[in-house]
Motif scaffolding. Sequence first.
Motif, mmCIF file in Angstrom:
data_model
loop_
_atom_site.group_PDB
_atom_site.id
_atom_site.type_symbol
_atom_site.label_atom_id
_atom_site.label_comp_id
_atom_site.label_asym_id
_atom_site.label_seq_id
_atom_site.Cartn_x
_atom_site.Cartn_y
_atom_site.Cartn_z
ATOM 1 N N HIS A 248 -7.075 15.348 -23.917
ATOM 2 C CA HIS A 248 -6.157 15.910 -22.717
ATOM 3 C C HIS A 248 -6.789 16.827 -22.040
ATOM 4 C CE1 HIS A 248 -2.654 18.081 -21.093
ATOM 5 N NE2 HIS A 248 -1.943 17.075 -21.674
ATOM 6 N N CYS A 286 4.750 16.981 -15.811
ATOM 7 C CA CYS A 286 4.075 17.409 -16.661
ATOM 8 C C CYS A 286 3.988 19.078 -16.210
ATOM 9 C CB CYS A 286 2.945 16.734 -16.613
ATOM 10 S SG CYS A 286 1.534 17.421 -17.772
ATOM 11 N N ALA A 289 0.830 19.979 -14.649
ATOM 12 C CA ALA A 289 0.217 19.268 -13.379
ATOM 13 C C ALA A 289 -0.247 20.403 -12.561
ATOM 14 C CB ALA A 289 1.667 18.293 -12.843
ATOM 15 N N CYS A 292 -3.813 20.912 -13.355
ATOM 16 C CA CYS A 292 -4.564 19.715 -13.926
ATOM 17 C C CYS A 292 -5.370 19.040 -12.815
ATOM 18 C CB CYS A 292 -3.566 18.850 -14.308
ATOM 19 S SG CYS A 292 -4.521 17.404 -15.127
ATOM 20 N N CYS A 299 2.579 12.363 -12.400
ATOM 21 C CA CYS A 299 2.598 13.614 -13.390
ATOM 22 C C CYS A 299 3.606 14.508 -12.853
ATOM 23 C CB CYS A 299 1.237 14.153 -13.384
ATOM 24 S SG CYS A 299 -0.106 12.803 -13.791
ATOM 25 N N CYS A 317 0.086 12.610 -22.221
ATOM 26 C CA CYS A 317 -0.691 12.618 -20.871
ATOM 27 C C CYS A 317 -0.299 11.320 -20.439
ATOM 28 C CB CYS A 317 -2.087 13.044 -21.165
ATOM 29 S SG CYS A 317 -2.873 12.871 -19.355
ATOM 30 N N HIS A 318 -0.051 11.183 -19.178
ATOM 31 C CA HIS A 318 -0.024 9.908 -18.369
ATOM 32 C C HIS A 318 -1.224 9.094 -18.214
ATOM 33 C CE1 HIS A 318 4.261 10.242 -17.391
ATOM 34 N NE2 HIS A 318 3.941 11.323 -16.638
HETATM 35 S S1 SF4 Z 1 -0.001 14.054 -17.470
HETATM 36 FE FE1 SF4 Z 1 -2.021 14.235 -17.882
HETATM 37 S S2 SF4 Z 1 -3.179 13.858 -16.100
HETATM 38 FE FE2 SF4 Z 1 -0.799 14.284 -15.421
HETATM 39 S S3 SF4 Z 1 -0.907 16.312 -14.922
HETATM 40 FE FE3 SF4 Z 1 -0.191 16.068 -17.276
HETATM 41 S S4 SF4 Z 1 -2.251 16.703 -18.039
HETATM 42 FE FE4 SF4 Z 1 -2.666 16.185 -16.040
#
Ligand code: SF4
Length: 462
Positions: A248, A286, A289, A292, A299, A317-318
């Motif tokens: 992650h 997320c 996001a 990130c 996301c 996580c995507h």
């Molecule tokens: S889903 Fe994963 S890649 Fe997307 S913002 Fe969240 S942590 Fe980052």
Amino acid sequence: MSNLVEIQDLNVNFRTPHGQVHAIRNLNLDIPQNKILGIVGESGSGKSTVIWTITRLLASNAVIESGRILFDGHDILQLEEHELASIRGDKMSVVFQDPMTSQIPVLSYGRQMTDIQHRHRNLKANDKRQNAIDILKRVGIPDPEQRVDQYPHQFSGGMRQRVSIAMALMMDPPLLFADEPTTALDVTMEAQIIHLLRELKVELDATIVLVSHNLGLIAELCDEVAVMYAGEIVEKGSVQQIFYDPVHPYTQALLECDPARVLKQTRLLPIIPGDMPDLHDIAKGCEFAPRCSQSLDLCHLKPPSEHHLKDGQTVRCHLYSDGEMSSRVPLADAQASMPTIGEEALQSNRSHHTVGATLLDVSDLRVRFRTMGGLSALMKAVKDPHVDAVLDASISVRAGETVGLVGESGSGKTTMGRTIQGLIQPHSGSIRFDGLELSGLSEAALKPIRRNISLMFQDPVG
Ligand code: SF4
């Protein structure tokens, strides 16, 4: 591997004047029997709330919205208060972060540990006292027969935390929670507590849940690790998976921010840019996001669901899908993309920073504390009933300079700071601030000077 506790779809909110804070969201977590599970994450990620929910010691403004916590054949969330009372202490116990807030300063340890055994009505007072002595001995308290009658203030910080662990183990519970057990300790005391927990793990085959933001502590002690962010578990796995193969982006960032992992000599530590989200409002996508470095358009639109990777590792996580990893950034690449702490500020500091004339000059400072009254000293034939807390210490600080004072608990750091501020009278030596000699000044004369010498305390609540 069987589980001692199974948490299913747990959601916990806190009511506040500004609305509900969604502290725990969609949490699924198993606590495996006879293992140490570490829960790691930044302050405010919900780590401690998990413990308070399992022990049902949540604050009165907490609302358990949904979920089940299965333990010993029961759903803890359905138990009445009297049923919970028989579980706490006997079947699960907590070691708190700061022993001074969990121990009773006006009762001796013997009395406090006897009280913990109140349910063992068939035990005589002497047996309870002996149990207390035995467990104090077990956690490495020297001379437990004498020290059992002493009070918390007569113990050092590390020793107090040992007693906290002894108290938590008093009823031999199968499940032990340790909530930041070394945060209030210095490094040498911390090492002692780590050593003790490791011994207890082997000796008692205990199930321990260790909550900490100290990654070194988690890596040293835990078998399994859950990483929390904004009330959710974003990654779970074995300690090897989390520390050697984190997937992650938040786990990767967290590990890269650990000062112990920074191998190059540097004044710039990596940071995760941005702040934890406000959990009053749940994001559409997320929660990580905005911070990130690997986020996709998706996301920001859709919350990621939990994916089961190989060998039991899970990630929310995507970038991933069940079974195989669809995409991932190696840890070294994640590290390269991370900003460092205060880089800009430090650059400008370097170009504009000037160090001025000497502002504080302490020389040959000696601070003594009386250890017993005159009569006691006479009766015990003690010639000098004093201890030197600071002995012949000299330090000089120039305007605009930052000087670090480092040492173990009891080495005199805090006493020196308090003496410089005039809160403690020195026995001898000189303290010159901005050219003015402070030692020997009256309280009234010191008062206006204190506006220019401030103390920032360790604990804003304490
Ligand atoms: S889903 Fe994963 S890649 Fe997307 S913002 Fe969240 S942590 Fe980052």
